[in-house]
Motif scaffolding. Structure first.
Motif, PDB file in Angstrom:
ATOM      1  N   VAL A 105      35.467 -41.010   3.980  1.00  0.00           N
ATOM      2  CA  VAL A 105      34.870 -41.147   2.641  1.00  0.00           C
ATOM      3  C   VAL A 105      33.688 -42.106   2.712  1.00  0.00           C
ATOM      4  N   GLY A 106      33.911 -43.263   3.313  1.00  0.00           N
ATOM      5  CA  GLY A 106      32.856 -44.273   3.407  1.00  0.00           C
ATOM      6  C   GLY A 106      31.651 -43.806   4.183  1.00  0.00           C
ATOM      7  N   LEU A 107      31.894 -43.125   5.288  1.00  0.00           N
ATOM      8  CA  LEU A 107      30.789 -42.641   6.114  1.00  0.00           C
ATOM      9  C   LEU A 107      29.949 -41.621   5.356  1.00  0.00           C
ATOM     10  N   LEU A 108      30.609 -40.686   4.694  1.00  0.00           N
ATOM     11  CA  LEU A 108      29.878 -39.662   3.947  1.00  0.00           C
ATOM     12  C   LEU A 108      29.129 -40.254   2.750  1.00  0.00           C
ATOM     13  N   VAL A 109      29.747 -41.202   2.058  1.00  0.00           N
ATOM     14  CA  VAL A 109      29.058 -41.836   0.924  1.00  0.00           C
ATOM     15  C   VAL A 109      27.872 -42.645   1.426  1.00  0.00           C
ATOM     16  N   TRP A 112      25.115 -40.248   3.300  1.00  0.00           N
ATOM     17  CA  TRP A 112      24.638 -39.008   2.679  1.00  0.00           C
ATOM     18  C   TRP A 112      24.685 -39.050   1.156  1.00  0.00           C
ATOM     19  N   ALA A 113      25.854 -39.203   0.593  1.00  0.00           N
ATOM     20  CA  ALA A 113      26.060 -38.953  -0.835  1.00  0.00           C
ATOM     21  C   ALA A 113      25.284 -39.896  -1.737  1.00  0.00           C
ATOM     22  N   ASP A 117      18.839 -38.469  -4.718  1.00  0.00           N
ATOM     23  CA  ASP A 117      18.014 -38.960  -5.823  1.00  0.00           C
ATOM     24  C   ASP A 117      18.475 -38.465  -7.183  1.00  0.00           C
ATOM     25  N   ASN A 118      18.860 -37.222  -7.261  1.00  0.00           N
ATOM     26  CA  ASN A 118      19.293 -36.644  -8.525  1.00  0.00           C
ATOM     27  C   ASN A 118      20.707 -37.145  -8.836  1.00  0.00           C
ATOM     28  N   VAL A 119      20.916 -37.686 -10.013  1.00  0.00           N
ATOM     29  CA  VAL A 119      22.194 -38.294 -10.371  1.00  0.00           C
ATOM     30  C   VAL A 119      23.339 -37.281 -10.382  1.00  0.00           C
ATOM     31  N   VAL A 120      23.072 -36.055 -10.803  1.00  0.00           N
ATOM     32  CA  VAL A 120      24.120 -35.026 -10.807  1.00  0.00           C
ATOM     33  C   VAL A 120      24.503 -34.678  -9.374  1.00  0.00           C
ATOM     34  N   VAL A 121      23.498 -34.501  -8.528  1.00  0.00           N
ATOM     35  CA  VAL A 121      23.758 -34.197  -7.120  1.00  0.00           C
ATOM     36  C   VAL A 121      24.496 -35.366  -6.456  1.00  0.00           C
ATOM     37  N   ARG A 122      24.111 -36.590  -6.807  1.00  0.00           N
ATOM     38  CA  ARG A 122      24.786 -37.767  -6.253  1.00  0.00           C
ATOM     39  C   ARG A 122      26.272 -37.753  -6.620  1.00  0.00           C
ATOM     40  N   HIS A 123      26.572 -37.463  -7.882  1.00  0.00           N
ATOM     41  CA  HIS A 123      27.973 -37.378  -8.306  1.00  0.00           C
ATOM     42  C   HIS A 123      28.717 -36.300  -7.518  1.00  0.00           C
ATOM     43  N   LEU A 124      28.098 -35.135  -7.384  1.00  0.00           N
ATOM     44  CA  LEU A 124      28.740 -34.035  -6.657  1.00  0.00           C
ATOM     45  C   LEU A 124      28.974 -34.397  -5.192  1.00  0.00           C
ATOM     46  N   ILE A 178      33.548 -44.108 -10.679  1.00  0.00           N
ATOM     47  CA  ILE A 178      33.480 -45.559 -10.448  1.00  0.00           C
ATOM     48  C   ILE A 178      32.446 -45.885  -9.383  1.00  0.00           C
ATOM     49  N   ALA A 179      32.477 -45.162  -8.263  1.00  0.00           N
ATOM     50  CA  ALA A 179      31.575 -45.471  -7.149  1.00  0.00           C
ATOM     51  C   ALA A 179      30.111 -45.289  -7.529  1.00  0.00           C
ATOM     52  N   VAL A 180      29.782 -44.192  -8.179  1.00  0.00           N
ATOM     53  CA  VAL A 180      28.382 -43.965  -8.550  1.00  0.00           C
ATOM     54  C   VAL A 180      27.913 -45.032  -9.528  1.00  0.00           C
TER      55      VAL A 180
END
Length: 192
Positions: A105-109, A112-113, A117-124, A178-180
């Motif tokens: 989870v941490g590595l991907l966040v 990458w995640a 830039d786009n907030v919706v894409v960031r959430h996804l 929470i994370a975003v």
């Protein structure tokens, strides 16, 4: 030298705090379902949060601390469980999976995640990271171990684990929100 000590202290505190969060989520009583001998707990939410907020290594260390303390006998797992016997039972693989799940989870966040830039894409993307690491990786350890420790077939163990999916998806959504939000207000948290 002062900055290094400060960063080391900050990292130590963050790892300890999230280990405490994972342990505190064990206070909520586990829900036992008849399909599988593994209970539903809230502690995987803490694993997802540790990885998503702290990054790969610190998130993993938070989960590792909880697992080691439980292995040492502290009753910090859901239902007040702890000790070596818990790891030999049907939940042992899931507990080991917490360590690697938090890392993924941490590595991907981190890599990458959260960089989207786009907030919706960031959430996804953060949600995908929580699902891949917090569900996929944890289940990859838990399902086979449950099969081995109980004598159930791998297929039966897999089918029994499906009862966890709706709740774990909800935990992934909570961890994502929470994370975003935290990273938007404290963008350097993953840099430490």
């Amino acid at each position: 030298m002062v900055q290094t000590r400060s960063a080391t202290t900050q990292n130590t505190v963050l790892v300890a705090v999230f280990a405490a969060v994972i342990a505190a989520l064990g206070i909520v009583p586990p829900i036992t379902v008849g399909v599988t001998p593994v209970p539903i707990t809230l502690q995987t939410l803490g694993v997802m949060l540790a990885g998503a907020l702290l990054g790969a290594w610190r998130g993993m260390l938070s989960a590792l601390i909880v697992v080691v303390l439980a292995l040492a006998g502290l009753p910090i797992l859901a239902g007040g469980r702890g000790g070596f016997g818990v790891f030999l039972g049907p939940t042992g693989g899931y507990l080991l999976g917490w360590i690697f799940g938090a890392f993924v989870v941490g590595l991907l966040v981190q890599r990458w995640a959260i960089r989207q830039d786009n907030v919706v894409v960031r959430h996804l993307c953060v949600g995908a990271a929580a699902i891949i690491g917090g569900i996929g990786v944890v289940y990859a350890f838990g399902i086979p171990w449950t099969s081995v420790s109980t004598g159930l077939s791998l297929g039966t163990s897999f089918t029994g684990s499906l009862v966890f999916v709706p709740g774990d998806l909800l935990k992934a959504v909570v961890a994502t929100l929470i994370a975003v939000r935290v990273h938007s207000g404290y963008s350097r948290l993953l840099d430490a």
